[in-house]
Write an enzyme that holds these catalytic residues in place. Structure first.
Site, short mmCIF file in Angstrom:
data_model
loop_
_atom_site.label_atom_id
_atom_site.label_comp_id
_atom_site.label_asym_id
_atom_site.label_seq_id
_atom_site.Cartn_x
_atom_site.Cartn_y
_atom_site.Cartn_z
N ASP A 179 -0.13 -5.76 8.69
CA ASP A 179 1.12 -6.18 7.93
C ASP A 179 2.21 -6.38 8.88
O ASP A 179 2.23 -5.28 9.79
CB ASP A 179 1.36 -5.30 6.71
CG ASP A 179 2.10 -5.95 5.85
OD1 ASP A 179 1.62 -6.29 4.46
OD2 ASP A 179 3.29 -6.05 5.85
N ILE A 180 2.97 -7.50 8.72
CA ILE A 180 3.94 -7.63 9.35
C ILE A 180 5.12 -6.60 9.28
O ILE A 180 5.77 -6.48 10.09
CB ILE A 180 4.62 -8.99 9.26
CG1 ILE A 180 5.43 -9.74 10.30
CG2 ILE A 180 5.33 -9.20 7.88
CD1 ILE A 180 5.59 -11.08 10.20
N HIS A 216 -5.27 -10.45 -1.89
CA HIS A 216 -5.41 -9.54 -0.66
C HIS A 216 -5.40 -8.16 -1.20
O HIS A 216 -4.80 -7.52 -2.19
CB HIS A 216 -4.14 -9.87 0.17
CG HIS A 216 -2.92 -9.62 -0.13
ND1 HIS A 216 -2.37 -10.70 -0.98
CD2 HIS A 216 -1.83 -8.84 -0.45
CE1 HIS A 216 -1.07 -10.40 -1.36
NE2 HIS A 216 -0.96 -9.08 -1.11
N ASN A 263 -1.83 -6.16 -5.42
CA ASN A 263 -0.64 -6.48 -6.26
C ASN A 263 -0.86 -7.67 -6.82
O ASN A 263 -1.48 -8.79 -6.27
CB ASN A 263 0.67 -6.55 -5.49
CG ASN A 263 1.03 -5.11 -4.84
OD1 ASN A 263 0.85 -4.30 -5.60
ND2 ASN A 263 1.53 -5.16 -3.67
N HIS A 271 -4.24 -4.24 0.31
CA HIS A 271 -3.74 -3.51 1.38
C HIS A 271 -4.61 -2.26 1.58
O HIS A 271 -4.68 -1.69 0.75
CB HIS A 271 -2.30 -3.04 1.04
CG HIS A 271 -1.20 -4.18 0.51
ND1 HIS A 271 -0.19 -4.64 1.28
CD2 HIS A 271 -1.32 -4.97 -0.55
CE1 HIS A 271 0.52 -5.43 0.87
NE2 HIS A 271 -0.05 -5.79 -0.36
N GLU A 286 3.60 -10.92 -3.69
CA GLU A 286 4.70 -11.77 -3.02
C GLU A 286 3.78 -12.80 -2.44
O GLU A 286 4.35 -14.00 -2.37
CB GLU A 286 5.41 -11.04 -1.78
CG GLU A 286 6.36 -9.94 -1.97
CD GLU A 286 6.76 -8.96 -0.93
OE1 GLU A 286 6.67 -9.63 0.20
OE2 GLU A 286 7.23 -7.92 -1.16
N VAL A 287 2.60 -12.69 -1.86
CA VAL A 287 1.83 -13.73 -1.32
C VAL A 287 0.70 -14.10 -2.23
O VAL A 287 -0.04 -13.32 -2.59
CB VAL A 287 1.39 -13.47 -0.04
CG1 VAL A 287 0.61 -14.56 0.67
CG2 VAL A 287 2.43 -12.81 0.85
P1 5GP Z 1 2.26 -8.26 -1.75
O1 5GP Z 1 3.45 -8.17 -2.16
O2 5GP Z 1 1.80 -9.61 -1.97
O3 5GP Z 1 1.16 -7.71 -2.06
O4 5GP Z 1 2.06 -8.17 -0.02
C1 5GP Z 1 2.23 -9.16 1.06
C2 5GP Z 1 2.57 -8.48 2.15
O5 5GP Z 1 2.38 -9.39 3.38
C3 5GP Z 1 3.65 -7.84 2.53
O6 5GP Z 1 3.49 -6.40 2.73
C4 5GP Z 1 4.37 -8.26 3.64
O7 5GP Z 1 4.72 -7.60 4.66
C5 5GP Z 1 3.16 -9.03 4.30
N1 5GP Z 1 3.58 -10.40 4.80
C6 5GP Z 1 4.25 -11.22 4.73
N2 5GP Z 1 4.31 -12.27 5.49
C7 5GP Z 1 3.63 -11.96 6.42
C8 5GP Z 1 3.15 -12.69 7.67
O8 5GP Z 1 3.59 -13.85 8.04
N3 5GP Z 1 2.29 -12.01 8.45
C9 5GP Z 1 1.72 -10.78 8.20
N4 5GP Z 1 0.83 -10.18 9.04
N5 5GP Z 1 2.26 -10.31 6.91
C10 5GP Z 1 2.99 -10.81 6.12
#
Ligand code: 5GP
Length: 118
Positions: free
Chosen positions: A33-34, A104, A91, A106, A99-100
């Site tokens: 994760d970034i 996925h 999520n 985590h 967010e994405v």
């Molecule tokens: P969500 O909230 O969708 O479950 O989590 C999305 C995750 O993707 C977040 O923890 C965020 O830090 C990670 N993320 C967003 N953009 C990028 C990216 O460009 N590269 C990587 N490696 N992680 C990302």
């Protein structure tokens, strides 16, 4: 469920955006994760175009589902968190804080994770 082919994980899968890869096979890609929320914070994503957990489980074929779940277990092994323990989170949607919009999981570990939900 409409899949946005321009989401950031789709771009990572297509190699348009770099990632720090941890594991990859025909079913899944795993990368750091970034913005890590724990010493180990790896995202595991299926190779197919699915938005959420239910979208994936209900639409993907059995081999893809099993392959993805096994990939998560391989990442658990690779990251060395198995014996001390770890947390898996997925999520979904607005209430889930997604967010994405590419399904996925985590994988979080490396220290005591604390309460499940704050
Ligand atoms: P969500 O909230 O969708 O479950 O989590 C999305 C995750 O993707 C977040 O923890 C965020 O830090 C990670 N993320 C967003 N953009 C990028 C990216 O460009 N590269 C990587 N490696 N992680 C990302």
């Amino acid at each position: 469920m409409v899949y946005d082919t321009n989401n950031i994980f789709a771009k990572i899968l297509r190699g348009e955006i770099p990632c720090k890869r941890v594991y990859e096979d025909e079913f899944a890609l795993a990368f750091h994760d970034i913005a890590p929320k724990a010493p180990v914070h790896v995202l595991v994503i299926p190779k197919g175009a699915y938005v959420t957990y239910d979208d994936f489980i209900l639409k993907a074929d059995a081999a893809a589902v099993v392959g993805f779940e096994r990939a998560i277990a391989k990442v658990v092994e690779i990251t060395g968190v198995s014996s001390a323990g770890y947390r898996l989170i997925s999520n979904s949607g607005v209430h889930g804080g997604q967010e994405v919009p590419h399904y996925h999981v985590h994988l979080l570990g490396g220290h005591v994770m604390g309460p499940m939900v704050k």
